[in-house]
Design a protein around this motif. Sequence first.
Motif, PDB file in Angstrom:
ATOM      1  N   MET B   1      18.564  20.131  51.932  1.00  0.00           N
ATOM      2  CA  MET B   1      18.414  18.653  52.002  1.00  0.00           C
ATOM      3  C   MET B   1      18.010  18.119  50.692  1.00  0.00           C
ATOM      4  O   MET B   1      17.242  18.570  49.997  1.00  0.00           O
ATOM      5  CB  MET B   1      17.465  17.899  53.157  1.00  0.00           C
ATOM      6  N   ARG B   2      18.897  17.267  50.339  1.00  0.00           N
ATOM      7  CA  ARG B   2      18.615  16.480  48.761  1.00  0.00           C
ATOM      8  C   ARG B   2      18.168  15.072  49.150  1.00  0.00           C
ATOM      9  O   ARG B   2      18.432  14.362  49.957  1.00  0.00           O
ATOM     10  CB  ARG B   2      19.866  16.403  48.151  1.00  0.00           C
ATOM     11  N   VAL B   3      16.765  14.859  48.505  1.00  0.00           N
ATOM     12  CA  VAL B   3      15.961  13.602  48.877  1.00  0.00           C
ATOM     13  C   VAL B   3      15.971  12.901  47.292  1.00  0.00           C
ATOM     14  O   VAL B   3      15.443  13.599  46.409  1.00  0.00           O
ATOM     15  CB  VAL B   3      14.867  13.725  49.330  1.00  0.00           C
ATOM     16  N   LEU B   4      16.279  11.537  47.417  1.00  0.00           N
ATOM     17  CA  LEU B   4      16.113  10.691  46.240  1.00  0.00           C
ATOM     18  C   LEU B   4      14.680  10.119  46.655  1.00  0.00           C
ATOM     19  O   LEU B   4      14.872   9.186  47.402  1.00  0.00           O
ATOM     20  CB  LEU B   4      17.043   9.694  46.153  1.00  0.00           C
ATOM     21  N   GLY B   5      13.772  10.275  45.741  1.00  0.00           N
ATOM     22  CA  GLY B   5      12.362   9.534  45.961  1.00  0.00           C
ATOM     23  C   GLY B   5      12.388   8.432  45.169  1.00  0.00           C
ATOM     24  O   GLY B   5      12.761   8.527  43.814  1.00  0.00           O
ATOM     25  N   VAL B   6      11.833   7.207  45.629  1.00  0.00           N
ATOM     26  CA  VAL B   6      11.660   5.998  44.468  1.00  0.00           C
ATOM     27  C   VAL B   6      10.271   5.551  44.519  1.00  0.00           C
ATOM     28  O   VAL B   6       9.844   5.029  45.753  1.00  0.00           O
ATOM     29  CB  VAL B   6      12.885   5.086  45.050  1.00  0.00           C
ATOM     30  N   ASP B   7       9.607   5.434  43.528  1.00  0.00           N
ATOM     31  CA  ASP B   7       8.437   4.685  43.551  1.00  0.00           C
ATOM     32  C   ASP B   7       8.691   3.272  43.145  1.00  0.00           C
ATOM     33  O   ASP B   7       9.194   3.127  41.726  1.00  0.00           O
ATOM     34  CB  ASP B   7       7.530   5.401  42.459  1.00  0.00           C
ATOM     35  N   PRO B   8       8.954   2.176  43.774  1.00  0.00           N
ATOM     36  CA  PRO B   8       9.453   0.933  43.229  1.00  0.00           C
ATOM     37  C   PRO B   8       8.563   0.217  42.647  1.00  0.00           C
ATOM     38  O   PRO B   8       7.451   0.420  42.571  1.00  0.00           O
ATOM     39  CB  PRO B   8      10.033   0.375  44.447  1.00  0.00           C
ATOM     40  N   GLY B   9       9.095  -0.615  41.563  1.00  0.00           N
ATOM     41  CA  GLY B   9       8.373  -1.283  40.522  1.00  0.00           C
ATOM     42  C   GLY B   9       9.299  -2.090  39.654  1.00  0.00           C
ATOM     43  O   GLY B   9      10.500  -1.647  39.607  1.00  0.00           O
ATOM     44  N   LEU B  10       8.832  -3.363  39.310  1.00  0.00           N
ATOM     45  CA  LEU B  10       9.757  -4.116  38.355  1.00  0.00           C
ATOM     46  C   LEU B  10       9.655  -3.631  37.137  1.00  0.00           C
ATOM     47  O   LEU B  10      10.503  -3.447  36.028  1.00  0.00           O
ATOM     48  CB  LEU B  10       9.530  -5.889  38.452  1.00  0.00           C
ATOM     49  N   THR B  11       8.454  -3.537  36.422  1.00  0.00           N
ATOM     50  CA  THR B  11       8.212  -2.843  35.115  1.00  0.00           C
ATOM     51  C   THR B  11       8.574  -1.668  35.018  1.00  0.00           C
ATOM     52  O   THR B  11       9.251  -1.110  34.068  1.00  0.00           O
ATOM     53  CB  THR B  11       6.672  -3.138  34.737  1.00  0.00           C
ATOM     54  N   ARG B  12       8.327  -0.551  35.752  1.00  0.00           N
ATOM     55  CA  ARG B  12       8.667   0.613  35.780  1.00  0.00           C
ATOM     56  C   ARG B  12       8.962   1.190  37.341  1.00  0.00           C
ATOM     57  O   ARG B  12       8.106   0.957  38.225  1.00  0.00           O
ATOM     58  CB  ARG B  12       7.350   1.631  35.392  1.00  0.00           C
ATOM     59  N   CYS B  13      10.217   1.664  37.386  1.00  0.00           N
ATOM     60  CA  CYS B  13      10.790   2.304  38.689  1.00  0.00           C
ATOM     61  C   CYS B  13      10.912   3.575  38.550  1.00  0.00           C
ATOM     62  O   CYS B  13      11.818   4.133  37.907  1.00  0.00           O
ATOM     63  CB  CYS B  13      11.858   1.390  38.965  1.00  0.00           C
ATOM     64  N   GLY B  14      10.072   4.315  39.268  1.00  0.00           N
ATOM     65  CA  GLY B  14      10.417   5.762  39.208  1.00  0.00           C
ATOM     66  C   GLY B  14      11.583   6.461  40.158  1.00  0.00           C
ATOM     67  O   GLY B  14      11.493   5.944  41.336  1.00  0.00           O
ATOM     68  N   PHE B  15      12.193   7.322  39.727  1.00  0.00           N
ATOM     69  CA  PHE B  15      13.382   7.903  40.543  1.00  0.00           C
ATOM     70  C   PHE B  15      13.139   9.317  40.150  1.00  0.00           C
ATOM     71  O   PHE B  15      13.166   9.980  39.024  1.00  0.00           O
ATOM     72  CB  PHE B  15      14.850   7.649  39.817  1.00  0.00           C
ATOM     73  N   GLY B  16      13.163  10.115  41.580  1.00  0.00           N
ATOM     74  CA  GLY B  16      13.093  11.499  41.478  1.00  0.00           C
ATOM     75  C   GLY B  16      13.850  12.188  42.397  1.00  0.00           C
ATOM     76  O   GLY B  16      13.823  11.954  43.827  1.00  0.00           O
ATOM     77  N   VAL B  18      14.783  15.729  44.602  1.00  0.00           N
ATOM     78  CA  VAL B  18      14.232  17.104  45.079  1.00  0.00           C
ATOM     79  C   VAL B  18      15.104  17.801  46.189  1.00  0.00           C
ATOM     80  O   VAL B  18      15.815  16.912  47.075  1.00  0.00           O
ATOM     81  CB  VAL B  18      12.909  16.975  45.559  1.00  0.00           C
ATOM     82  N   GLN B  19      15.403  19.042  46.027  1.00  0.00           N
ATOM     83  CA  GLN B  19      16.232  19.684  46.964  1.00  0.00           C
ATOM     84  C   GLN B  19      15.402  20.684  47.813  1.00  0.00           C
ATOM     85  O   GLN B  19      14.352  21.335  47.120  1.00  0.00           O
ATOM     86  CB  GLN B  19      17.240  20.611  46.196  1.00  0.00           C
ATOM     87  N   PRO B  28      13.097  20.897  41.827  1.00  0.00           N
ATOM     88  CA  PRO B  28      13.421  19.823  41.296  1.00  0.00           C
ATOM     89  C   PRO B  28      14.635  19.651  40.586  1.00  0.00           C
ATOM     90  O   PRO B  28      15.265  20.579  40.525  1.00  0.00           O
ATOM     91  CB  PRO B  28      12.401  19.870  39.903  1.00  0.00           C
ATOM     92  N   VAL B  29      15.562  18.291  40.796  1.00  0.00           N
ATOM     93  CA  VAL B  29      16.653  18.072  40.424  1.00  0.00           C
ATOM     94  C   VAL B  29      16.757  17.338  39.284  1.00  0.00           C
ATOM     95  O   VAL B  29      17.364  17.691  38.113  1.00  0.00           O
ATOM     96  CB  VAL B  29      17.636  17.541  41.552  1.00  0.00           C
ATOM     97  N   ALA B  30      16.152  16.043  39.382  1.00  0.00           N
ATOM     98  CA  ALA B  30      15.991  15.129  38.189  1.00  0.00           C
ATOM     99  C   ALA B  30      15.011  14.244  38.480  1.00  0.00           C
ATOM    100  O   ALA B  30      14.517  14.058  39.489  1.00  0.00           O
ATOM    101  CB  ALA B  30      17.326  14.186  38.232  1.00  0.00           C
TER     102      ALA B  30
END
Lengths: 191, 191
Positions: B1-16, B18-19, B28-30
């Motif tokens: 399963m490939r999952v896109l994790g998102v730590d939301p935020g206006l100033t900084r929004c994290g995208f990660g 994982v497989q 880790p993928v990106a």
Amino acid sequence: MRVLGVDPGLTRCGFGVVQSGRGREVSPVAVDVVRTPPDLELSRRLLRISDAAEEWLDAHRPDVVAVERVFSQHNVRTAMGTAQAGGVVALAAARRGIPVSFHTPSEVKAAVTGSGTAGKAQVTVMVTRLLGLAVAPTPADAADALALAICHCWRAPMIARMAQAEAAAAEAQRAYRARLALAARTSRSGR
Amino acid sequence: MRVLGVDPGLTRCGFGVVQSGRGREVSPVAVDVVRTPPDLELSRRLLRISDAAEEWLDAHRPDVVAVERVFSQHNVRTAMGTAQAGGVVALAAARRGIPVSFHTPSEVKAAVTGSGTAGKAQVTVMVTRLLGLAVAPTPADAADALALAICHCWRAPMIARMAQAEAAAAEAQRAYRARLALAARTSRSGR
């Protein structure tokens, strides 16, 4: 100026379009409430609200969208859903290059009733009167959407003046800093 | 399963991304952080985050998107911005028919560190170790996005079992109500 007012919410999202005329003249164009079922996955509820917002933007082509700014609510979960619904509506407007203006509930109440702490019933009565409606819009979310649009029509000139004043102040500060930097360079090279 | 994790935020929004592999294997993928300038109009900041989310979804084609569920924050204005950023990311996923799962910060911390009250530094250390990264991901929003993806990989089987159990319970209740209704009709017609 044509304004689309939006009272955001996941369960009920109010949409109301108002046309401003001379002075404080406002006339009603359209109003409705879009509902999404509570048992639907959150992202799908947001998709329905986004689709509805796009339909309203395309059907009424407003000059500006006025959205309620959520500050706090008793229920944090509800507040977050409200913020998310408002966010997807703002996004739909931004995609079309339409400016979005946020107004707090007390700004809206103050604009249409004269009191920032007016009750929902009072807002509905004033909206009905101001727009010359034969029947009061229901539910409250529909009246609130129209109140937001009216509030924007009336606050827009003041907001524009404030933006101009801010831009002028920023420009003056920039010019002052540039003069300071020039003076510093001149005094260094003079040594 | 490939999952896109998102730590939301206006100033900084994290995208990660994982497989997940066998058992608790995760690779880790990106990972990256998308920033939007604080002086940009809110709706335009949301548009940038939405565009970034769409790019990530199209580039990595995740099976599911895991977003941090915001419950409360010290600063209500920040909390609302965070909720709105998370909302437009969820919307982008819903547009592509990709399911979105929300996890609370304490669920994420508990999943990757064993403690729901772990600090940011501890989360970063564990994410770095679990994914076998040579260098710790920075800023914290990047590590948090990866932690969200890992959390989802590990919680997904349990969430699926809970959904199955809920569906089974709902079906049992439906069948029970149908039997009751049939019994009521039979007893009436028998009179």
